[in-house]
Design an enzyme around this catalytic site. Sequence first.
Site, PDB file in Angstrom:
ATOM      1  N   CYS A 140      32.819  11.269  34.841  1.00  0.00           N
ATOM      2  CA  CYS A 140      32.750  12.010  33.575  1.00  0.00           C
ATOM      3  C   CYS A 140      31.531  12.946  33.601  1.00  0.00           C
ATOM      4  O   CYS A 140      30.391  12.477  33.657  1.00  0.00           O
ATOM      5  CB  CYS A 140      32.668  11.016  32.423  1.00  0.00           C
ATOM      6  SG  CYS A 140      32.628  11.786  30.801  1.00  0.00           S
ATOM      7  N   CYS A 192      32.986   5.840  27.134  1.00  0.00           N
ATOM      8  CA  CYS A 192      33.860   6.333  28.184  1.00  0.00           C
ATOM      9  C   CYS A 192      33.449   5.570  29.444  1.00  0.00           C
ATOM     10  O   CYS A 192      32.309   5.670  29.885  1.00  0.00           O
ATOM     11  CB  CYS A 192      33.668   7.835  28.374  1.00  0.00           C
ATOM     12  SG  CYS A 192      34.430   8.401  29.912  1.00  0.00           S
ATOM     13  N   TYR A 224      -6.534   2.429   6.244  1.00  0.00           N
ATOM     14  CA  TYR A 224      -5.490   1.420   6.131  1.00  0.00           C
ATOM     15  C   TYR A 224      -5.678   0.192   7.018  1.00  0.00           C
ATOM     16  O   TYR A 224      -4.925  -0.756   6.918  1.00  0.00           O
ATOM     17  CB  TYR A 224      -4.090   1.999   6.276  1.00  0.00           C
ATOM     18  CG  TYR A 224      -3.749   2.685   7.574  1.00  0.00           C
ATOM     19  CD1 TYR A 224      -3.713   1.990   8.768  1.00  0.00           C
ATOM     20  CD2 TYR A 224      -3.413   4.032   7.584  1.00  0.00           C
ATOM     21  CE1 TYR A 224      -3.374   2.611   9.943  1.00  0.00           C
ATOM     22  CE2 TYR A 224      -3.073   4.667   8.758  1.00  0.00           C
ATOM     23  CZ  TYR A 224      -3.058   3.957   9.937  1.00  0.00           C
ATOM     24  OH  TYR A 224      -2.729   4.580  11.094  1.00  0.00           O
ATOM     25  N   ASP A 261       1.280  10.346   3.914  1.00  0.00           N
ATOM     26  CA  ASP A 261       2.017  11.189   4.849  1.00  0.00           C
ATOM     27  C   ASP A 261       1.061  12.180   5.513  1.00  0.00           C
ATOM     28  O   ASP A 261       0.927  13.311   5.091  1.00  0.00           O
ATOM     29  CB  ASP A 261       3.131  11.931   4.101  1.00  0.00           C
ATOM     30  CG  ASP A 261       4.172  12.476   5.057  1.00  0.00           C
ATOM     31  OD1 ASP A 261       4.118  12.146   6.255  1.00  0.00           O
ATOM     32  OD2 ASP A 261       5.039  13.238   4.600  1.00  0.00           O
ATOM     33  N   LYS A 293      10.710   3.131   3.165  1.00  0.00           N
ATOM     34  CA  LYS A 293      10.721   4.592   3.024  1.00  0.00           C
ATOM     35  C   LYS A 293      11.484   4.996   1.769  1.00  0.00           C
ATOM     36  O   LYS A 293      12.525   4.424   1.464  1.00  0.00           O
ATOM     37  CB  LYS A 293      11.405   5.220   4.252  1.00  0.00           C
ATOM     38  CG  LYS A 293      10.592   5.100   5.535  1.00  0.00           C
ATOM     39  CD  LYS A 293       9.457   6.074   5.496  1.00  0.00           C
ATOM     40  CE  LYS A 293       9.163   6.863   6.705  1.00  0.00           C
ATOM     41  NZ  LYS A 293       9.884   7.331   7.706  1.00  0.00           N
ATOM     42  N   CYS A 345      38.399  10.151  26.112  1.00  0.00           N
ATOM     43  CA  CYS A 345      37.153  10.900  26.256  1.00  0.00           C
ATOM     44  C   CYS A 345      37.409  12.400  26.096  1.00  0.00           C
ATOM     45  O   CYS A 345      38.312  12.938  26.730  1.00  0.00           O
ATOM     46  CB  CYS A 345      36.538  10.609  27.632  1.00  0.00           C
ATOM     47  SG  CYS A 345      35.039  11.557  27.920  1.00  0.00           S
ATOM     48  N   GLU A 401       0.853  -1.193   0.000  1.00  0.00           N
ATOM     49  CA  GLU A 401       0.000   0.000   0.000  1.00  0.00           C
ATOM     50  C   GLU A 401       0.879   1.230   0.000  1.00  0.00           C
ATOM     51  O   GLU A 401       2.061   1.157   0.293  1.00  0.00           O
ATOM     52  CB  GLU A 401      -0.811   0.061   1.306  1.00  0.00           C
ATOM     53  CG  GLU A 401      -1.945  -0.880   1.363  1.00  0.00           C
ATOM     54  CD  GLU A 401      -2.594  -0.862   2.738  1.00  0.00           C
ATOM     55  OE1 GLU A 401      -2.296   0.026   3.559  1.00  0.00           O
ATOM     56  OE2 GLU A 401      -3.389  -1.770   2.979  1.00  0.00           O
ATOM     57  N   LYS A 423       2.220   4.666   1.688  1.00  0.00           N
ATOM     58  CA  LYS A 423       2.342   5.191   3.046  1.00  0.00           C
ATOM     59  C   LYS A 423       1.973   6.670   2.987  1.00  0.00           C
ATOM     60  O   LYS A 423       2.781   7.509   2.602  1.00  0.00           O
ATOM     61  CB  LYS A 423       3.755   4.998   3.591  1.00  0.00           C
ATOM     62  CG  LYS A 423       3.859   5.370   5.059  1.00  0.00           C
ATOM     63  CD  LYS A 423       5.110   4.817   5.697  1.00  0.00           C
ATOM     64  CE  LYS A 423       5.082   4.942   7.199  1.00  0.00           C
ATOM     65  NZ  LYS A 423       4.923   6.298   7.706  1.00  0.00           N
ATOM     66  N   CYS A 452      36.657  13.942  29.824  1.00  0.00           N
ATOM     67  CA  CYS A 452      37.394  13.624  31.050  1.00  0.00           C
ATOM     68  C   CYS A 452      38.713  12.919  30.769  1.00  0.00           C
ATOM     69  O   CYS A 452      39.422  12.524  31.688  1.00  0.00           O
ATOM     70  CB  CYS A 452      36.526  12.774  31.981  1.00  0.00           C
ATOM     71  SG  CYS A 452      36.278  11.090  31.371  1.00  0.00           S
TER      72      CYS A 452
END
Length: 670
Positions: A431, A425, A222, A115, A313, A407, A111, A113, A410
């Site tokens: 941190c 990290c 739908y 929007d 999509k 990191c 089907e 989609k 830190c």
Amino acid sequence: MANIQAEIQTLTEELKEANHQYYVLDNSVLSDYDFDMKLKQLQKLEEAHPEFASDNSPTKRVGGAVTKKFNTVKHDIPMLSLANTYSKDELEEWEARNQKLTEQKITYVCELKYDGVAIGIKYKNGELVQAVTRGDGAQGEEVTCNVKTIRSIPLSLRGDFPEDLEIRGEIFYPLQNFQKLNEQREELGEPTFANPRNTASGTLKMQDSAVVATRGLDCMLYSVHSNSKDYPGHYESVEAAASWGIKTPIARPRYIETCDTIEQIMGFVEYWDKQRSKLPFEIDGVVVKVNNYRIQEELGFTAKSPRWAISFKFKAEAALTRLNEITYQVGRTGAITPVANLEPVLLAGTTVKRASLHNADQIEKLDIRVGDYVYVEKGGEIIPKITGVELSKRDLLVMPVDYIANCPECDTELIRKEGEAQHYCPNDLGCPPQITGRMQHFISRKAMDIDGLGSETIELLFQEKLVGSPADLYELTFEQLIQLERFAEKSVNNLIAGVAESKAIPFERVLYGIGIRYVGETVAKKLAKHYRTIDGIVNATLEELVNVDEIGEKIAESLVQFFADERNVEEVRRLKAHGLQFELSEAQLANTTTKLKGLTFVLSGVFEHHSRNELKAMIENNGGKNSGSISKKTSYLIRGENMGPSKLAKAEKLEVKMISETEFVELLNG
Ligand code: IVH
């Protein structure tokens, strides 16, 4: 009198038919003028004889009712979302997974989609009685008055419809009407609307239904939900809905197709990827569904979406721009996310300056280098992503990215666990962004929702060394806070009151708020309902957790790991001592019994009297446990129709007791 009643009825029928022909079947049987004349006549008669005017008369299409605040309504069946794919490979993976889960041959339905925004519309005895938006999926807003003004949505059904029916579909703004609306607004000197989808959503929530009536929204069905099982699958239900007068993709050129192979599905996808600009409304992809309802049940659901459907999509709009720099963000779990800082570029209506690069592998895979020209795309996500490099524009001197080893906040050496894409990290206690990130998550709207306390305040409190963990918030004093810059008496009192009030927040949100990896809102709810108290969860073994319905290995491992850390247990102990909710409340428990305590159930097949979810809820509400797979620990297998042969064999081998749906109900009542 009888004459008038008959006249009202005739006019009503004529107008309804003309409406159906025009808005549902794109076919004109009455001139605009004749339509208006008949409508006016009907209006006049109804005004003079309100006793004969029905709630669903065509005259109601013009709206008029004003709603100040929409009621919140719980959905009978949750309105879920769909998993996305973007490629044939992913589609093939999905199809292979489906075929592993069932032994039956699967036919798919493709089907469009649409929007727009999802809507659930209920009909009782063929009359439209309620329309509710998707909302958060569990509950939405009742917008019946506004929905009744949408001409393609029938107020009364025709033909052989079920007594109790909910149809779901997408309300959208047809492009022509959207353009007209913007032209009108321009003329009036009002700001124009940016896109049809948001405008459809905004329109649906307008207070004045008479304005909604002028907007020309449209709706396409739908899905069909009813207890009568007159049709074997989705396609047949859509055909039935069309016969009840609902606007469906049936009989519209290539709007819906059944497919037996991936090639056929891809044919549909590719056709619409090319042709979509010719449609009178926007689509953002194609939805592929397993047609047969029994197989749908067999495949079931994940926490968020059905396994039996997926959306393919279409590729989003892309732009080419220069990558100026890569910086690194540290999340609350210590996960490092590389961020692309881009030369600003216009993309789908907004200026893009930053994009996520996800992880080191992604950078390596795309061979992205600082100084490159890269393609940026905006998919469904808010943060745009980089999808490729334009190698023809690469400068000879650019060097491959040297991913950070320490990191950025830190300086602790980063780690990368086996099988994980992300660097972490490990300095979770020291941190700064991890400490503040955890607290910001804790106070967020879906968790503790603390009034008077925002992300910036958390950072300030942390800098001032007043807090280092969520429990510290409950020990803040007036004296400490009043000394802070920018804090007046009122805001201090607000903050303290907000913190105190949060102690009433229900268990599942506290559980979500403490920020265990992979424990999102839905999982937290599931766990709270299943175990009822934090101690139940803390003491659960990995094996027990995995056996909880919808809890997978990844989540179970994360939970065990979290509570194996003494510091986390201590934090929970402190929060508990401050009076936060660590068990279900009396009210939450009121509707429950412990009749099935200690029993574990597996459901298999299709049931006659209750849906799977109803049965699962009955089990949970009575203290039993649901499990997805049969093991020695299974107390009962509730056996429906068409149970898969492999499950049956396993149950027989392990000598698991099998009972029917009726026997289960007797067990519960007996
Ligand atoms: S079926 C369990 N079919 O997409 C969900 N949804 O991401 C079943 N949508 O909220 C949905 N066109 O609003 C379905 N042909 C279609 C659709 C469609 C648009 C929307 C729908 C839903 C969202 C799911």
